[in-house]
Design a protein around this motif. Structure first.
Motif, mmCIF file in Angstrom:
data_model
loop_
_atom_site.group_PDB
_atom_site.id
_atom_site.type_symbol
_atom_site.label_atom_id
_atom_site.label_comp_id
_atom_site.label_asym_id
_atom_site.label_seq_id
_atom_site.Cartn_x
_atom_site.Cartn_y
_atom_site.Cartn_z
ATOM 1 N N VAL A 33 -29.853 125.700 47.786
ATOM 2 C CA VAL A 33 -30.007 127.895 48.323
ATOM 3 C C VAL A 33 -29.670 128.289 49.190
ATOM 4 C CG1 VAL A 33 -30.550 129.817 47.325
ATOM 5 C CG2 VAL A 33 -31.606 127.718 45.973
ATOM 6 N N ARG A 34 -27.826 128.913 49.233
ATOM 7 C CA ARG A 34 -28.439 129.444 50.655
ATOM 8 C C ARG A 34 -28.754 130.898 50.735
ATOM 9 N NH1 ARG A 34 -26.289 128.032 55.584
ATOM 10 N NH2 ARG A 34 -25.148 129.607 56.904
ATOM 11 N N ILE A 35 -29.770 131.232 51.467
ATOM 12 C CA ILE A 35 -30.439 132.246 51.236
ATOM 13 C C ILE A 35 -29.961 133.164 51.954
ATOM 14 C CG2 ILE A 35 -32.839 133.392 51.588
ATOM 15 C CD1 ILE A 35 -32.997 131.246 49.996
ATOM 16 N N VAL A 125 -35.178 130.530 55.631
ATOM 17 C CA VAL A 125 -34.545 129.671 56.160
ATOM 18 C C VAL A 125 -32.973 129.471 55.644
ATOM 19 C CG1 VAL A 125 -35.222 127.800 54.177
ATOM 20 C CG2 VAL A 125 -33.956 127.052 56.687
ATOM 21 N N GLN A 126 -32.118 129.757 56.612
ATOM 22 C CA GLN A 126 -30.921 130.087 55.753
ATOM 23 C C GLN A 126 -30.673 129.040 54.692
ATOM 24 O OE1 GLN A 126 -28.451 129.592 59.555
ATOM 25 N NE2 GLN A 126 -28.382 131.737 58.850
ATOM 26 N N GLU A 127 -31.261 128.171 54.741
ATOM 27 C CA GLU A 127 -30.638 126.940 53.062
ATOM 28 C C GLU A 127 -31.525 126.496 53.487
ATOM 29 O OE1 GLU A 127 -26.769 124.886 51.892
ATOM 30 O OE2 GLU A 127 -28.048 123.294 53.036
ATOM 31 N N LEU A 128 -32.454 126.191 51.754
ATOM 32 C CA LEU A 128 -33.471 125.626 51.124
ATOM 33 C C LEU A 128 -33.583 124.801 50.000
ATOM 34 C CD1 LEU A 128 -36.285 126.278 50.914
ATOM 35 C CD2 LEU A 128 -36.221 128.635 49.122
ATOM 36 N N PRO A 313 -30.886 141.477 60.908
ATOM 37 C CA PRO A 313 -31.097 140.149 60.533
ATOM 38 C C PRO A 313 -32.253 139.549 60.778
ATOM 39 C CG PRO A 313 -30.499 141.425 61.960
ATOM 40 C CD PRO A 313 -30.696 142.328 61.072
ATOM 41 N N LEU A 314 -31.731 138.560 60.707
ATOM 42 C CA LEU A 314 -32.401 137.137 60.234
ATOM 43 C C LEU A 314 -32.993 137.199 61.749
ATOM 44 C CD1 LEU A 314 -34.823 134.189 60.369
ATOM 45 C CD2 LEU A 314 -33.041 133.165 60.801
ATOM 46 N N SER A 338 -27.763 136.146 55.227
ATOM 47 C CA SER A 338 -26.808 136.014 54.829
ATOM 48 C C SER A 338 -25.937 135.667 55.960
ATOM 49 C CB SER A 338 -25.748 136.755 54.114
ATOM 50 O OG SER A 338 -26.040 138.204 54.156
ATOM 51 N N GLY A 339 -26.114 136.177 57.379
ATOM 52 C CA GLY A 339 -24.827 135.676 58.218
ATOM 53 C C GLY A 339 -24.983 134.950 59.509
#
Length: 343
Positions: A33-35, A125-128, A313-314, A338-339
């Motif tokens: 999943v792209r968080i 995390v950007q992808e989980l 943003p992260l 998302s960025g």
């Protein structure tokens, strides 16, 4: 799929970092999943400030976050499908799981938790990569920024249900603490049929939000002007003072639900009131099936959007956590993953 990802990682009390981690590949029965959004929870703040939550202490770097939503980026579901993620993986074999009380499974894994060793890494995390049965496909009309509230709303719904079947319908309820969980409890109480919902807090800003999401009356916690005949009280502040207020203000024979996370160790409480007034005191821990209920309610337009007050943003995670710690200004603070993130 991506080659590497950035994550929000706590190493010790006060030591929060955004750092690069290798991306994984989903295996059998898993999805990637792209968080896009993650909500900062009170437990995340405890890990950041205190190095632990109650008796759960950080023993290794921990990716925080369990309130996350995003879009499928790998696995058997179509890429781009919007999903929410149920953060718990119960064992399925213990007596609690057999009784369909999986939220109190002692062997459950929970995203972003130091309760087990090794820790269960979280969702900031950007992808989980998670088990496919943890994801819920979201209705197309439900914005991800709203859907991120499904996890804390599930906690609130479970707390209301712990009061008992029909216990709040047509009744007057009290909520102590107007943090994000308390606010969502207020919304869940009104949705469950409570005629009146009284919310208390020490600060004016969260009380103003309470009025927007379902409270029929707000009271400063340091006041002496209280309504009579509170039928059900839900303690959401996680303080001994909040618990005492609930025990003192609920009617004789009434019910108190503790959902706020009290500090580890012993907590003094007014046990004599519990006995002489024949009160029912029960706990509410996490949730299970309520996650699907929460998604449906959000899709139906349950009015909780005012609870989300800020998004960062992260790569500004530390600023986000610092602001989320100031309840005079912020309620639910989101991380926007998302960025692109570069450090």
């Amino acid at each position: 799929m991506v080659d590497d990802v950035y994550a929000c990682v706590v190493h010790a009390a006060g030591d929060l970092r955004v750092e690069e981690r290798p991306a994984g590949e989903p295996g059998a029965g898993q999805v990637a999943v792209r968080i896009e959004y993650g909500g900062i929870c009170g437990s995340d703040l405890h890990y950041y400030h205190d190095g632990g939550v109650g008796n759960f202490r950080i023993r290794e770097p921990l990716v925080l976050g369990h309130e996350v939503v995003g879009r499928i980026s790998g696995g058997d579901l179509p890429a781009g499908t919007p999903v929410g993620i149920h953060p718990a993986t119960p064992c399925g074999a213990c007596p609690e799981c057999a009784r369909d009380r999986r939220n109190i499974c002692a062997s459950s894994s929970y995203l972003g938790s130091a309760a087990r060793d090794p820790h269960i890494q979280g969702g900031f995390v950007q992808e989980l990569i998670v088990r496919a049965d943890q994801v819920r496909v979201l209705p197309a009309e439900l914005a991800l920024r709203t859907a991120v509230l499904a996890e804390p709303l599930s906690v609130a719904i479970h707390a209301v249900r712990q009061a008992g079947e029909g216990a709040v319908d047509g009744k007057r309820a009290l909520v102590t603490g107007a943090g994000p969980i308390g606010l969502l409890v207020a919304a869940a109480l009104r949705q469950a049929g409570a005629a009146e919902v009284v919310v208390t807090d020490l600060h004016e800003a969260p009380l103003a939000l309470a009025s927007q999401v379902g409270a029929t009356q707000t009271i400063r916690a340091d006041t002496t002007d209280w309504p009579d005949e509170i039928d059900v009280a839900i303690e959401a502040s996680g303080t001994a003072g909040g618990l005492r207020t609930c025990l003192e203000r609920v009617r004789r024979g009434g019910t108190v639900v503790q959902v706020g996370s009290l500090p580890g160790g012993d907590t003094a409480f007014a046990g004599s009131l519990l006995m002489t007034r024949e009160l029912t005191l029960t706990g509410a821990f996490r949730f299970d099936h309520e996650f699907d209920t929460a998604i449906a309610l959000l899709a139906d337009g349950l009015s909780v959007d005012p609870i989300v007050t800020h998004a960062f943003p992260l790569d500004e995670a530390r600023a986000a956590f610092d602001l989320a710690s100031d309840r005079t200004v912020a309620s639910k603070v989101l991380l926007d993953l998302s960025g692109d993130t570069q450090r």
